[in-house]
Structure formats: C-alpha cells, structure tokens
Design a protein around this motif. Structure first.
Motif, PDB file in Angstrom:
ATOM      1  N   TYR A   1      54.646  44.476  45.993  1.00  0.00           N
ATOM      2  CA  TYR A   1      53.612  45.136  46.794  1.00  0.00           C
ATOM      3  C   TYR A   1      52.590  44.092  47.217  1.00  0.00           C
ATOM      4  O   TYR A   1      52.151  43.281  46.403  1.00  0.00           O
ATOM      5  N   ARG A   2      52.236  44.129  48.490  1.00  0.00           N
ATOM      6  CA  ARG A   2      51.238  43.190  49.005  1.00  0.00           C
ATOM      7  C   ARG A   2      49.855  43.732  48.673  1.00  0.00           C
ATOM      8  O   ARG A   2      49.361  44.651  49.301  1.00  0.00           O
ATOM      9  N   ASP A   3      49.225  43.130  47.675  1.00  0.00           N
ATOM     10  CA  ASP A   3      48.024  43.704  47.077  1.00  0.00           C
ATOM     11  C   ASP A   3      46.767  42.988  47.561  1.00  0.00           C
ATOM     12  O   ASP A   3      46.602  41.787  47.346  1.00  0.00           O
ATOM     13  N   PRO A   4      45.848  43.720  48.214  1.00  0.00           N
ATOM     14  CA  PRO A   4      44.605  43.099  48.698  1.00  0.00           C
ATOM     15  C   PRO A   4      43.719  42.577  47.571  1.00  0.00           C
ATOM     16  O   PRO A   4      42.881  41.701  47.788  1.00  0.00           O
ATOM     17  N   HIS A   5      43.886  43.105  46.353  1.00  0.00           N
ATOM     18  CA  HIS A   5      43.099  42.618  45.216  1.00  0.00           C
ATOM     19  C   HIS A   5      43.560  41.242  44.749  1.00  0.00           C
ATOM     20  O   HIS A   5      42.884  40.590  43.954  1.00  0.00           O
ATOM     21  N   PHE A   6      44.706  40.812  45.251  1.00  0.00           N
ATOM     22  CA  PHE A   6      45.238  39.498  44.908  1.00  0.00           C
ATOM     23  C   PHE A   6      45.507  38.691  46.172  1.00  0.00           C
ATOM     24  O   PHE A   6      46.585  38.133  46.359  1.00  0.00           O
ATOM     25  N   SER A   7      44.498  38.673  47.047  1.00  0.00           N
ATOM     26  CA  SER A   7      44.544  37.905  48.306  1.00  0.00           C
ATOM     27  C   SER A   7      45.756  38.274  49.147  1.00  0.00           C
ATOM     28  O   SER A   7      46.348  37.420  49.816  1.00  0.00           O
ATOM     29  N   HIS A   8      46.136  39.547  49.103  1.00  0.00           N
ATOM     30  CA  HIS A   8      47.275  40.070  49.861  1.00  0.00           C
ATOM     31  C   HIS A   8      48.580  39.378  49.501  1.00  0.00           C
ATOM     32  O   HIS A   8      49.521  39.340  50.301  1.00  0.00           O
TER      33      HIS A   8
ATOM     34  N   GLY B   1      56.277  42.306  37.142  1.00  0.00           N
ATOM     35  CA  GLY B   1      56.026  41.276  36.143  1.00  0.00           C
ATOM     36  C   GLY B   1      54.725  40.527  36.379  1.00  0.00           C
ATOM     37  O   GLY B   1      54.070  40.088  35.427  1.00  0.00           O
ATOM     38  N   ASP B   2      54.340  40.373  37.653  1.00  0.00           N
ATOM     39  CA  ASP B   2      53.074  39.704  37.978  1.00  0.00           C
ATOM     40  C   ASP B   2      51.896  40.537  37.484  1.00  0.00           C
ATOM     41  O   ASP B   2      50.943  39.998  36.904  1.00  0.00           O
ATOM     42  N   TYR B   3      51.964  41.844  37.725  1.00  0.00           N
ATOM     43  CA  TYR B   3      50.892  42.721  37.244  1.00  0.00           C
ATOM     44  C   TYR B   3      50.817  42.705  35.720  1.00  0.00           C
ATOM     45  O   TYR B   3      49.727  42.681  35.139  1.00  0.00           O
TER      46      TYR B   3
END
Length: 251
Positions: free
Chosen positions: A149-156, A162-164
């Motif tokens: 998922y492209r997450d805006p909280h992680f600079s997109h 596994g990253d989360y």
C-alpha cells in the motif's frame, strides 16, 4: 425496571456436540443461576460430562454445585482472549504516550505561530491505530504476501505487511518479546490438541516462563493459568462435534 436492564451478561447454554443452543438465562449471577439449575431434575445433571466456560469463577463452580459427573473446562478461546486483551491494553497505553508527546510538541510549535495549528496524526499513532492487529493476531495467520500500500505516512512509499510490522516493533523495545510470549501460548495450544498429558507438562513450562519474564501482564496471566490449570488441561480432550441433522436418537 426491566429485568434485562439490571444485568450486564446473560448466561447462554449451548450443546457442544451439536453446536445448538439449549437455553439463555437472563444473567450468570448466582441469584439467577441457582434457582434456574435447581429446577432441572437431578437425574439430568448426571448426564453432563463437560462444563465449558470462560474463567468466570461462578461458572467454574457449576461442576461442584450441580453436575457431579462432569469436569470443568476453560476453552482455549478465552485463554487467548485474556492474553490478547492484556497485550492490547499495553498497545493502547503506548498509543496514549505518543499522543501526549505529539500534543506537547504542538503546544511548543503553537507558541511560535500566530495562526491555530491542528494536531496531525503522527506515524506512530497511525500505526497503533490501524496496524496494531499485526501484534495481536496469530502470527501464522498474517498474510505477508498481501499487495503493498502506498502510504502517505511513509512519504508515499509502498509498504508491505512486513514493513508495517517492523515499524511497529521499532516503536517500543518490549513489543517483540511481548508478542513472542503471546505466540508461545498459541503454539502450545495448537501443538497439544488432543494430548492432555503432553499439555499438562508444557503448561507448567509456560507458567514458569510467564512468571519469570519480568512483565507484570504475563505474571498476572501466569496466576490465572495456575488457578485454572486443571480446567485448561481438560480443554485438550478432543470431542467429536456432530451435525444435529445426522444425530440418531432413540425414543
């Protein structure tokens, strides 16, 4: 006053073999259950072999009070629920800590700004709000191959499960060990299904580990495991559940 509004928890009686409901009593408090069970013919009490419940003490006493040929059972669902509830409370406390940190940081920035600033959700709060299930869930049920998922909280950036998980564990130095203590019981629960004798010795080891782990939540869980040890071991006896449509009855 409506009698239903006076009591918080009802007592639901279920046939374990068929899965069908037997009855529902308005409350599990003794002043309600005592006359209820007293009205059941004593000859029927003798046919009950297992009384399965949570760790609510009065339910565990039903065997001694009403069912002389039965054994008490604490089902695995309620033990695991107890563990995950304590772990979730720890995560919520951690969430509150980060919220206080963020609010203090906002107050400091507000002193140097003429217009009103709004509190934005930090990366830590975002993770603890949306992803703490990764700590609470049984680890072997987590789909680590899910699409990123492209997450805006992680600079997109594209974030995999596994990253989360790694970001969560980095947040608090105790989380990895706390999750492993939780997983230890889940692995034990699966390994000894149908093997009460093996479960008895293994449960002693878990209690010893929890007692010496240094975390109060698991030390308290160890006390509960010790108190209900016999009833927990009884849950490892395997019983066949049947479709009620295929049960043969003699009349």
């Amino acid at each position: 006053m409506n009698i239903l509004s006076r009591y918080k928890y009802a007592l639901v009686l279920q046939d374990f073999v068929t899965g069908g409901p037997i009855d529902m009593v308005v409350s599990r408090r003794q002043e309600i259950t005592q006359p209820y069970f007293a009205n059941i013919p004593r000859v029927e009490w003798a046919f009950v072999k297992y009384v399965i419940s949570d760790m609510y003490a009065p339910c565990q006493c039903y065997v001694d009070q009403y069912f002389p040929n039965a054994v008490p059972v604490v089902d695995s669902f309620h033990v695991i629920k107890l563990i995950t509830q304590r772990l979730n409370a720890y995560l919520l406390k951690l969430k509150r800590k980060f919220r206080v940190r963020d609010e203090k940081a906002l107050e400091e920035r507000q002193r140097h700004c003429s217009h009103k600033l709004n509190l934005r959700e930090s990366r830590e709060l975002h993770l603890l709000r949306t992803k703490r299930w990764l700590i609470l869930a049984n680890q072997d049920t987590i789909n680590y191959n899910a699409k990123p998922y492209r997450d805006p909280h992680f600079s997109h950036s594209y974030m995999y499960v596994g990253d989360y998980e790694r970001e969560l564990l980095k947040m608090d130095s105790h989380l990895k060990e706390l999750r492993e203590l939780k997983e230890k019981y889940i692995r034990f629960n699966k390994k000894y299904a149908g093997d009460p004798d093996g479960a008895r010795a293994a449960l002693e080891g878990i209690i010893k580990t929890y007692r010496g782990c240094g975390y109060s939540m698991f030390e308290e869980i160890a006390v509960a495991l010790m108190e209900y040890k016999g009833a927990i071991i009884n849950s490892f006896v395997m019983l066949e559940r049947m479709d009620p449509l295929h049960l043969k009855r003699d009349f």
